[in-house]
Scaffold this active site. Structure first.
Site, PDB file in Angstrom:
ATOM      1  N   TYR A 258       0.682  -1.162   0.068  1.00 60.17           N
ATOM      2  CA  TYR A 258      -0.265  -0.073   0.132  1.00 60.17           C
ATOM      3  C   TYR A 258       0.967   1.358   0.134  1.00 60.17           C
ATOM      4  O   TYR A 258       0.714   2.032  -0.705  1.00 60.17           O
ATOM      5  CB  TYR A 258      -0.852   0.053   1.190  1.00 60.17           C
ATOM      6  N   VAL A 300      -8.531   1.931  13.294  1.00 57.47           N
ATOM      7  CA  VAL A 300      -8.607   2.124  14.834  1.00 57.47           C
ATOM      8  C   VAL A 300     -10.184   2.720  15.191  1.00 57.47           C
ATOM      9  O   VAL A 300     -10.755   2.394  16.040  1.00 57.47           O
ATOM     10  CB  VAL A 300      -7.633   3.019  15.421  1.00 57.47           C
ATOM     11  N   SER A 302     -12.983   2.990  13.586  1.00 58.61           N
ATOM     12  CA  SER A 302     -14.109   1.582  13.351  1.00 58.61           C
ATOM     13  C   SER A 302     -14.136   0.455  14.156  1.00 58.61           C
ATOM     14  O   SER A 302     -15.156   0.134  14.765  1.00 58.61           O
ATOM     15  CB  SER A 302     -14.042   1.306  11.874  1.00 58.61           C
ATOM     16  N   ASN A 303     -12.877   0.246  14.630  1.00 53.91           N
ATOM     17  CA  ASN A 303     -12.682  -0.888  15.583  1.00 53.91           C
ATOM     18  C   ASN A 303     -13.146  -0.571  16.970  1.00 53.91           C
ATOM     19  O   ASN A 303     -14.083  -1.361  17.674  1.00 53.91           O
ATOM     20  CB  ASN A 303     -11.183  -1.199  15.887  1.00 53.91           C
ATOM     21  N   ASP A 319       1.730   0.366  23.435  1.00 53.70           N
ATOM     22  CA  ASP A 319       1.477   1.131  24.859  1.00 53.70           C
ATOM     23  C   ASP A 319       0.261   2.182  24.588  1.00 53.70           C
ATOM     24  O   ASP A 319      -0.001   2.743  25.706  1.00 53.70           O
ATOM     25  CB  ASP A 319       2.792   1.870  25.237  1.00 53.70           C
ATOM     26  N   GLY A 320      -0.261   2.491  23.409  1.00 56.65           N
ATOM     27  CA  GLY A 320      -1.267   3.469  23.012  1.00 56.65           C
ATOM     28  C   GLY A 320      -0.821   4.694  23.060  1.00 56.65           C
ATOM     29  O   GLY A 320      -1.709   5.875  23.106  1.00 56.65           O
ATOM     30  N   GLN A 322       1.058   5.969  20.491  1.00 58.11           N
ATOM     31  CA  GLN A 322       1.117   6.416  19.124  1.00 58.11           C
ATOM     32  C   GLN A 322      -0.041   7.341  19.133  1.00 58.11           C
ATOM     33  O   GLN A 322      -1.162   7.186  19.356  1.00 58.11           O
ATOM     34  CB  GLN A 322       1.230   5.101  18.173  1.00 58.11           C
ATOM     35  N   THR A 323       0.338   8.096  17.900  1.00 57.85           N
ATOM     36  CA  THR A 323      -0.862   9.388  17.695  1.00 57.85           C
ATOM     37  C   THR A 323      -1.462   9.280  16.377  1.00 57.85           C
ATOM     38  O   THR A 323      -0.519   8.838  15.429  1.00 57.85           O
ATOM     39  CB  THR A 323      -0.166  10.802  17.994  1.00 57.85           C
ATOM     40  N   LYS A 387       3.835   8.246  15.204  1.00 61.61           N
ATOM     41  CA  LYS A 387       3.340   9.657  14.991  1.00 61.61           C
ATOM     42  C   LYS A 387       2.732   9.968  13.495  1.00 61.61           C
ATOM     43  O   LYS A 387       3.366   9.655  12.646  1.00 61.61           O
ATOM     44  CB  LYS A 387       4.268  10.613  15.448  1.00 61.61           C
TER      45      LYS A 387
END
Length: 440
Positions: A258, A300, A302-303, A319-320, A322-323, A387
């Site tokens: 992609y 993310v 839609s999940n 770790d959550g 990431q932006t 990021k």
């Protein structure tokens, strides 16, 4: 006296008068012709009458918007179809048909201006269907080309029966011959779940499909817009990302079908623009959400929404921290149309610079749907960017565009659509089952 044979071959034969060309009339004769019988007077009177007529009834006037001027306000689209901030979208739309059909003056009686003829590849998909809605509302004729790998007929079926709408089941990897004015090229699976399913097909769609659409644009003289992606920046070493940044992409990773496919599509677009004179536009789209997104497509937003509605834990990878930046679909469509109607090639970043960590996004979803929803952490996926935030200065300055809908405004609209699709179908199935049970 006997007859005498006389040979007359050597006698001189009578000769006809020699040819002499007609003498040229002296140059004074045309003047005498004009002066004779007051012909000059009649010529001058005719010129005077014509001058007075065209002065009183001009064929076109720049100040008159109804007769051949640059702005054509009598096209069949009312300005009420456009929000105030998108009025300038109609400028190229009006000028195109003024230049092609009205250059000679007034429009013949009984003829009206028509909208543009536009093809949208991937038009039955999430973003494509919203774009089709806007184009149809503007009065254009739209041809949707989709192979329905990720697109859904339900997204565009409300246009069935509209004479300005056509739907063609077709894969852009195969050539297509159409007569159109503009091409919005959106065809390609955009979520990791879908584009990883068949990576060879994904890169063929990006490369061969883009080649076919660029070839069509060249043949018919259509303007071409490529929807590229923020994935061309890879896992960026620059933050926020500007259009001049070349990116940090893994060319052999699981996402490269992609990422590199879109980078190659941009290369092809610029080569056709420089080498073949194709009017091209390039948009780099950042994370977008809204109604009609595929449920469970791996993206993310839609999940999280689907999981919260189903009372499942929200899955956060890594770790959550990431932006991502999230723009509502109507903002994106506005940006695409402004880019197509503008005079700048790009590339342009189209995204919302509001930046959220995955933890923050999960909390917004909890606030919107279920405050008791739990968060579950899982190992991060390969080549997942840490990021992602667009610098949209270029789009602001050259397109006059910036997003209007915040995440907290747009998310409830998406949740309403997901709730109807998830529970509406289940309720129908449940009702059907109950009916069959009672009948039995």
């Amino acid at each position: 006296m006997g007859a005498e044979l006389i040979y007359r071959g050597h006698e001189t034969q009578p000769t006809s008068a020699s040819y002499t060309p007609k003498p040229h009339k002296p140059w004074i004769h045309p003047i005498r012709y004009i002066l004779r019988e007051q012909r000059l007077l009649f010529v001058l009177i005719g010129i005077a009458i014509a001058t007075v007529f065209f002065s009183l009834f001009p064929a076109s006037s720049p100040d008159n918007p109804h007769h051949g001027g640059r702005l054509i306000h009598h096209n069949p689209i009312s300005d009420s179809h456009f929000p105030a901030e998108s009025t300038q979208l109609t400028h190229h739309h009006r000028f195109f048909y003024q230049d092609h059909f009205h250059a000679g003056g007034k429009v013949p009686l009984g003829l009206k201006t028509k909208g543009l003829r536009i093809v949208v590849t991937g038009g039955a998909g999430f973003v494509g269907s919203h774009l089709v809605d806007r184009l149809i509302a503007r009065g254009d004729s739209v041809i949707v080309v989709d192979n329905f790998f990720t697109g859904q007929k339900e997204n565009v079926m409300h246009h069935f029966g509209n004479p300005r709408f056509e739907l063609i089941r077709h894969d852009v990897v195969e050539p297509l011959l159409l007569e159109v004015d503009q091409i919005y090229h959106l065809a390609c699976p955009a979520s990791p779940v879908h584009y990883k399913f068949n990576p060879v097909k994904t890169i063929k769609t990006n490369v061969v499909g883009t080649l076919n659409m660029l070839g069509l644009a060249k043949r018919v003289g259509a303007r071409f817009l490529l929807t590229s992606t923020s994935e061309v920046y890879g896992d960026p070493l620059q933050h926020p990302q500007v259009e001049t940044y070349w990116g940090n992409v893994n060319p052999i990773g699981v996402r490269s079908c992609y990422d590199e496919g879109k980078r190659t599509a941009e290369t092809l677009t610029m080569d056709y623009h420089r080498g073949a004179g194709v009017e091209a536009r390039i948009a780099r789209i950042f994370n977008t959400y809204g109604p009609r997104m595929c449920i469970d497509d791996g993206r993310v937003v839609s999940n999280f929404v689907a999981q919260a509605l189903r009372k499942e834990p929200l899955t956060v990878y890594g770790d959550g921290q990431q932006t991502r930046s999230f723009q509502y679909v109507s903002d994106l469509v506005e940006g695409l149309m402004r880019l197509m109607e503008g005079e700048h090639v790009g590339p342009f970043n189209l995204g919302n610079p509001g930046e959220f960590t995955m933890i923050e996004l999960a909390q917004v979803v909890q606030e919107t749907i279920d405050p008791n929803a739990k968060i579950e952490f899982r190992p991060n996926t390969e080549d997942d960017p840490h990021k992602r935030k667009p610098d949209i200065t270029k789009a602001k300055d050259l397109l006059g565009w910036e997003p209007k809908v915040s995440l907290r405004q747009g998310l409830p609209l998406m949740v309403s659509d997901f709730r109807q699709r998830i529970f509406g179908d289940q309720k129908e199935d449940s009702a059907t089952t109950n009916t069959k049970t009672s009948s039995g």
